[in-house]
Scaffold this active site. Sequence first.
Site, mmCIF file in Angstrom:
data_model
loop_
_atom_site.group_PDB
_atom_site.id
_atom_site.type_symbol
_atom_site.label_atom_id
_atom_site.label_comp_id
_atom_site.label_asym_id
_atom_site.label_seq_id
_atom_site.Cartn_x
_atom_site.Cartn_y
_atom_site.Cartn_z
ATOM 1 N N ASP A 74 16.459 -41.436 -2.130
ATOM 2 C CA ASP A 74 15.123 -41.856 -1.717
ATOM 3 C C ASP A 74 15.252 -42.845 -0.560
ATOM 4 O OD1 ASP A 74 12.128 -41.904 -3.346
ATOM 5 O OD2 ASP A 74 12.474 -43.375 -1.746
ATOM 6 N N ILE A 75 14.406 -42.700 0.428
ATOM 7 C CA ILE A 75 14.488 -43.534 1.622
ATOM 8 C C ILE A 75 14.078 -44.984 1.331
ATOM 9 C CG2 ILE A 75 12.150 -43.134 2.551
ATOM 10 C CD1 ILE A 75 13.584 -42.554 5.271
ATOM 11 N N HIS A 130 9.287 -33.024 -6.878
ATOM 12 C CA HIS A 130 10.511 -33.832 -6.869
ATOM 13 C C HIS A 130 10.584 -34.632 -8.152
ATOM 14 C CE1 HIS A 130 7.247 -35.987 -4.836
ATOM 15 N NE2 HIS A 130 7.763 -37.129 -5.293
HETATM 16 P P1 AMP Z 1 5.992 -39.660 -4.992
HETATM 17 O O1 AMP Z 1 5.073 -40.835 -4.931
HETATM 18 O O2 AMP Z 1 6.437 -39.335 -6.392
HETATM 19 O O3 AMP Z 1 5.429 -38.463 -4.258
HETATM 20 O O4 AMP Z 1 7.319 -40.104 -4.266
HETATM 21 C C1 AMP Z 1 7.659 -39.765 -2.953
HETATM 22 C C2 AMP Z 1 8.978 -40.429 -2.658
HETATM 23 O O5 AMP Z 1 9.516 -39.861 -1.486
HETATM 24 C C3 AMP Z 1 8.882 -41.942 -2.430
HETATM 25 O O6 AMP Z 1 9.716 -42.614 -3.387
HETATM 26 C C4 AMP Z 1 9.391 -42.118 -0.998
HETATM 27 O O7 AMP Z 1 10.144 -43.294 -0.826
HETATM 28 C C5 AMP Z 1 10.228 -40.867 -0.817
HETATM 29 N N1 AMP Z 1 10.388 -40.417 0.567
HETATM 30 C C6 AMP Z 1 9.431 -40.263 1.496
HETATM 31 N N2 AMP Z 1 9.959 -39.801 2.647
HETATM 32 C C7 AMP Z 1 11.290 -39.654 2.423
HETATM 33 C C8 AMP Z 1 12.379 -39.222 3.225
HETATM 34 N N3 AMP Z 1 12.224 -38.833 4.500
HETATM 35 N N4 AMP Z 1 13.629 -39.213 2.679
HETATM 36 C C9 AMP Z 1 13.804 -39.606 1.393
HETATM 37 N N5 AMP Z 1 12.807 -40.020 0.584
HETATM 38 C C10 AMP Z 1 11.561 -40.054 1.096
#
Ligand code: AMP
Length: 122
Positions: A35-36, A106
């Site tokens: 996760d970023i 995810h």
């Molecule tokens: P959700 O709220 O369950 O949809 O979580 C989305 C997750 O995606 C969050 O924890 C973000 O930090 C993560 N995220 C968003 N963009 C990226 C990216 N480019 N690479 C990795 N994680 C990401």
Amino acid sequence: MAYTYDDENIFAKILRGEIPNQTVLETDHSLAFRDIYPQAPTHVLVIPKGKYVCYDHFAQEATDAEILDYTRTIGEVCKMEGVADGGFRMIANAGEAGVQEVPHLHVHILAGRPLGRMLQKA
Ligand code: AMP
């Protein structure tokens, strides 16, 4: 519910190689990456490569091969990251009430610190 998949979501772009990611594991049908904005020392996201919006969409429409691969990939990531030792949490947010930000299924795997109780009052 009939799900409509948005091809421009950020995980779709990661799967097409348009955005970089820190890959933990890639299989025929799944991708695990960090996760970023990690919310724990270990914070890995596991996604299917297929176009599924959320977990129930996947559970209803994915092939047996995709479901097997995805489940085993989650298990393998847990093993690779050693999360079972200290305990961990898996989260799959869905839709508005679940506050899902990225509309591609995810599972979050979180570990490495005390994670608190499962839910807070809204
Ligand atoms: P959700 O709220 O369950 O949809 O979580 C989305 C997750 O995606 C969050 O924890 C973000 O930090 C993560 N995220 C968003 N963009 C990226 C990216 N480019 N690479 C990795 N994680 C990401």
